[in-house]
Design a protein around this motif. Structure first.
Motif, PDB file in Angstrom:
ATOM      1  N   GLU A 149      21.682  35.643  39.626  1.00  0.00           N
ATOM      2  CA  GLU A 149      22.245  36.909  40.084  1.00  0.00           C
ATOM      3  C   GLU A 149      22.474  36.848  41.583  1.00  0.00           C
ATOM      4  OE1 GLU A 149      20.422  41.238  41.030  1.00  0.00           O
ATOM      5  OE2 GLU A 149      20.334  40.697  38.891  1.00  0.00           O
ATOM      6  N   ALA A 150      23.647  37.288  42.011  1.00  0.00           N
ATOM      7  CA  ALA A 150      23.932  37.516  43.421  1.00  0.00           C
ATOM      8  C   ALA A 150      23.848  39.029  43.641  1.00  0.00           C
ATOM      9  CB  ALA A 150      25.315  37.002  43.785  1.00  0.00           C
ATOM     10  N   ARG A 151      22.982  39.455  44.524  1.00  0.00           N
ATOM     11  CA  ARG A 151      22.743  40.887  44.749  1.00  0.00           C
ATOM     12  C   ARG A 151      23.191  41.263  46.159  1.00  0.00           C
ATOM     13  NH1 ARG A 151      16.892  43.104  43.270  1.00  0.00           N
ATOM     14  NH2 ARG A 151      17.670  42.359  41.234  1.00  0.00           N
ATOM     15  N   PHE A 152      24.162  42.150  46.232  1.00  0.00           N
ATOM     16  CA  PHE A 152      24.778  42.501  47.517  1.00  0.00           C
ATOM     17  C   PHE A 152      24.253  43.833  48.028  1.00  0.00           C
ATOM     18  CE2 PHE A 152      27.615  39.621  45.355  1.00  0.00           C
ATOM     19  CZ  PHE A 152      27.977  38.733  46.357  1.00  0.00           C
ATOM     20  N   THR A 153      23.758  43.810  49.254  1.00  0.00           N
ATOM     21  CA  THR A 153      23.233  45.023  49.875  1.00  0.00           C
ATOM     22  C   THR A 153      24.192  45.616  50.906  1.00  0.00           C
ATOM     23  OG1 THR A 153      22.023  43.615  51.437  1.00  0.00           O
ATOM     24  CG2 THR A 153      20.832  44.391  49.483  1.00  0.00           C
ATOM     25  N   LYS A 154      25.163  44.822  51.338  1.00  0.00           N
ATOM     26  CA  LYS A 154      26.237  45.311  52.208  1.00  0.00           C
ATOM     27  C   LYS A 154      27.548  44.755  51.691  1.00  0.00           C
ATOM     28  CE  LYS A 154      23.587  45.925  56.483  1.00  0.00           C
ATOM     29  NZ  LYS A 154      23.484  45.575  57.944  1.00  0.00           N
ATOM     30  N   PHE A 189      29.512  37.878  32.608  1.00  0.00           N
ATOM     31  CA  PHE A 189      29.225  38.634  33.824  1.00  0.00           C
ATOM     32  C   PHE A 189      28.389  39.851  33.456  1.00  0.00           C
ATOM     33  CE2 PHE A 189      30.175  41.730  37.178  1.00  0.00           C
ATOM     34  CZ  PHE A 189      29.877  40.967  38.298  1.00  0.00           C
ATOM     35  N   ILE A 190      27.295  40.043  34.193  1.00  0.00           N
ATOM     36  CA  ILE A 190      26.360  41.132  33.901  1.00  0.00           C
ATOM     37  C   ILE A 190      26.180  41.991  35.151  1.00  0.00           C
ATOM     38  CG2 ILE A 190      24.005  41.684  33.171  1.00  0.00           C
ATOM     39  CD1 ILE A 190      23.938  38.796  31.965  1.00  0.00           C
ATOM     40  N   ARG A 191      26.300  43.293  34.971  1.00  0.00           N
ATOM     41  CA  ARG A 191      26.158  44.193  36.124  1.00  0.00           C
ATOM     42  C   ARG A 191      25.510  45.503  35.696  1.00  0.00           C
ATOM     43  NH1 ARG A 191      31.189  44.685  39.617  1.00  0.00           N
ATOM     44  NH2 ARG A 191      30.030  43.249  40.965  1.00  0.00           N
ATOM     45  N   GLU A 192      24.626  45.999  36.546  1.00  0.00           N
ATOM     46  CA  GLU A 192      24.012  47.305  36.321  1.00  0.00           C
ATOM     47  C   GLU A 192      24.429  48.315  37.375  1.00  0.00           C
ATOM     48  OE1 GLU A 192      19.586  49.278  35.460  1.00  0.00           O
ATOM     49  OE2 GLU A 192      19.767  47.147  35.988  1.00  0.00           O
ATOM     50  N   TYR A 193      24.539  47.870  38.639  1.00  0.00           N
ATOM     51  CA  TYR A 193      24.823  48.786  39.741  1.00  0.00           C
ATOM     52  C   TYR A 193      25.983  48.293  40.606  1.00  0.00           C
ATOM     53  CZ  TYR A 193      19.949  50.212  38.861  1.00  0.00           C
ATOM     54  OH  TYR A 193      18.781  50.625  38.288  1.00  0.00           O
ATOM     55  N   THR A 194      26.626  49.224  41.284  1.00  0.00           N
ATOM     56  CA  THR A 194      27.519  48.901  42.399  1.00  0.00           C
ATOM     57  C   THR A 194      27.255  49.890  43.532  1.00  0.00           C
ATOM     58  OG1 THR A 194      29.367  50.318  41.679  1.00  0.00           O
ATOM     59  CG2 THR A 194      29.347  48.036  40.879  1.00  0.00           C
ATOM     60  N   LEU A 195      27.403  49.442  44.745  1.00  0.00           N
ATOM     61  CA  LEU A 195      27.277  50.328  45.899  1.00  0.00           C
ATOM     62  C   LEU A 195      28.340  51.424  45.848  1.00  0.00           C
ATOM     63  CD1 LEU A 195      26.664  47.619  48.647  1.00  0.00           C
ATOM     64  CD2 LEU A 195      24.995  49.319  47.876  1.00  0.00           C
ATOM     65  N   SER A 197      29.564  52.938  43.411  1.00  0.00           N
ATOM     66  CA  SER A 197      29.245  53.986  42.442  1.00  0.00           C
ATOM     67  C   SER A 197      27.916  54.665  42.748  1.00  0.00           C
ATOM     68  CB  SER A 197      29.227  53.398  41.028  1.00  0.00           C
ATOM     69  OG  SER A 197      30.497  52.874  40.695  1.00  0.00           O
ATOM     70  N   GLY A 198      27.389  54.418  43.939  1.00  0.00           N
ATOM     71  CA  GLY A 198      26.158  55.074  44.359  1.00  0.00           C
ATOM     72  C   GLY A 198      24.889  54.310  44.030  1.00  0.00           C
ATOM     73  N   GLY A 199      25.016  53.060  43.605  1.00  0.00           N
ATOM     74  CA  GLY A 199      23.846  52.258  43.274  1.00  0.00           C
ATOM     75  C   GLY A 199      23.125  51.741  44.507  1.00  0.00           C
TER      76      GLY A 199
END
Length: 209
Positions: A149-154, A189-195, A197-199
């Motif tokens: 998983e690549a997790r993006f905070t910005k 491809f698996i995703r739960e959140y996006t920035l 969308s308010g994640g």
């Protein structure tokens, strides 16, 4: 950022498909589509000129250039499309034959030692600390060895779309991750959140097929 180089090349590669999909997806007539494209090019150059140059090891320059192109077209539309139809427009405009080939080649190297090393290097770079239009990423290999998983905070796309007054349409760009992963043929491809969308972050999970 200078227009000469990747931005000019990306415009040459995608302008035709962005114009054609104005007609086939968004329902514009041919003449209006031509006018939108003509007005979009100088706006695209203007947007590009306001973006700082990316660092040599920053792998996300293409992402922000593509965002700038879509934004340039959107800003010429009197009525903006909704997220659902814009998702379809952006995916079809981006997935040209050369882009499909690029995704397939990327898929062939997915999960290799070189790919993993590149992800680790990107995570250590934290480029968005110095360039608000880039990304900060954390890298998490799956414990069972089935991917990562690549997790993006910005997110540079979030920053640019917000600056241009288009932030509510950002989820349409996020969905391209699914399209490109499918075209690569190497991962689910698996995703739960996006920035957008308010994640709390954007998670990009790649599970081996």
């Amino acid at each position: 950022m200078k227009y000469i180089g990747m931005p000019a090349g990306m415009w040459a590669l995608f302008e035709k498909s962005f114009k054609e999909k104005l007609v086939s997806v968004l329902g514009y007539d041919e003449q209006t589509a031509k006018e939108i494209r003509a007005k979009a090019k100088p706006k695209y150059k203007e947007i590009i000129s306001d973006i700082p140059e990316f660092e040599k090891d920053d792998r996300f320059k293409m992402n922000i250039v593509n965002c700038a192109m879509l934004a340039a077209f959107l800003l010429q539309m009197e009525e903006k499309p909704g997220v659902e139809v814009l998702t379809k427009y952006y995916a079809e405009a981006m997935m040209t034959k050369p882009m499909e080939w690029f995704c397939k080649m990327s898929g062939k190297s997915k999960f290799t030692e070189k790919d993993i090393a590149g992800m680790q290097k990107t995570a250590a770079l934290n480029a968005a600390d110095r360039n608000p239009y880039s990304w900060n990423m954390e890298f998490y290999p799956y414990e069972d060895g089935s991917g990562y998983e690549a997790r993006f905070t910005k997110c540079g796309i979030c920053a640019l779309m917000k600056e241009l007054g288009l932030y509510e349409l950002t989820p349409a760009l996020c969905h391209l991750d699914y399209t490109m992963s499918e075209a690569g043929g190497a991962s689910d491809f698996i995703r739960e959140y996006t920035l957008a969308s308010g994640g709390p972050y954007c998670d990009c999970g790649y599970k081996k097929l």
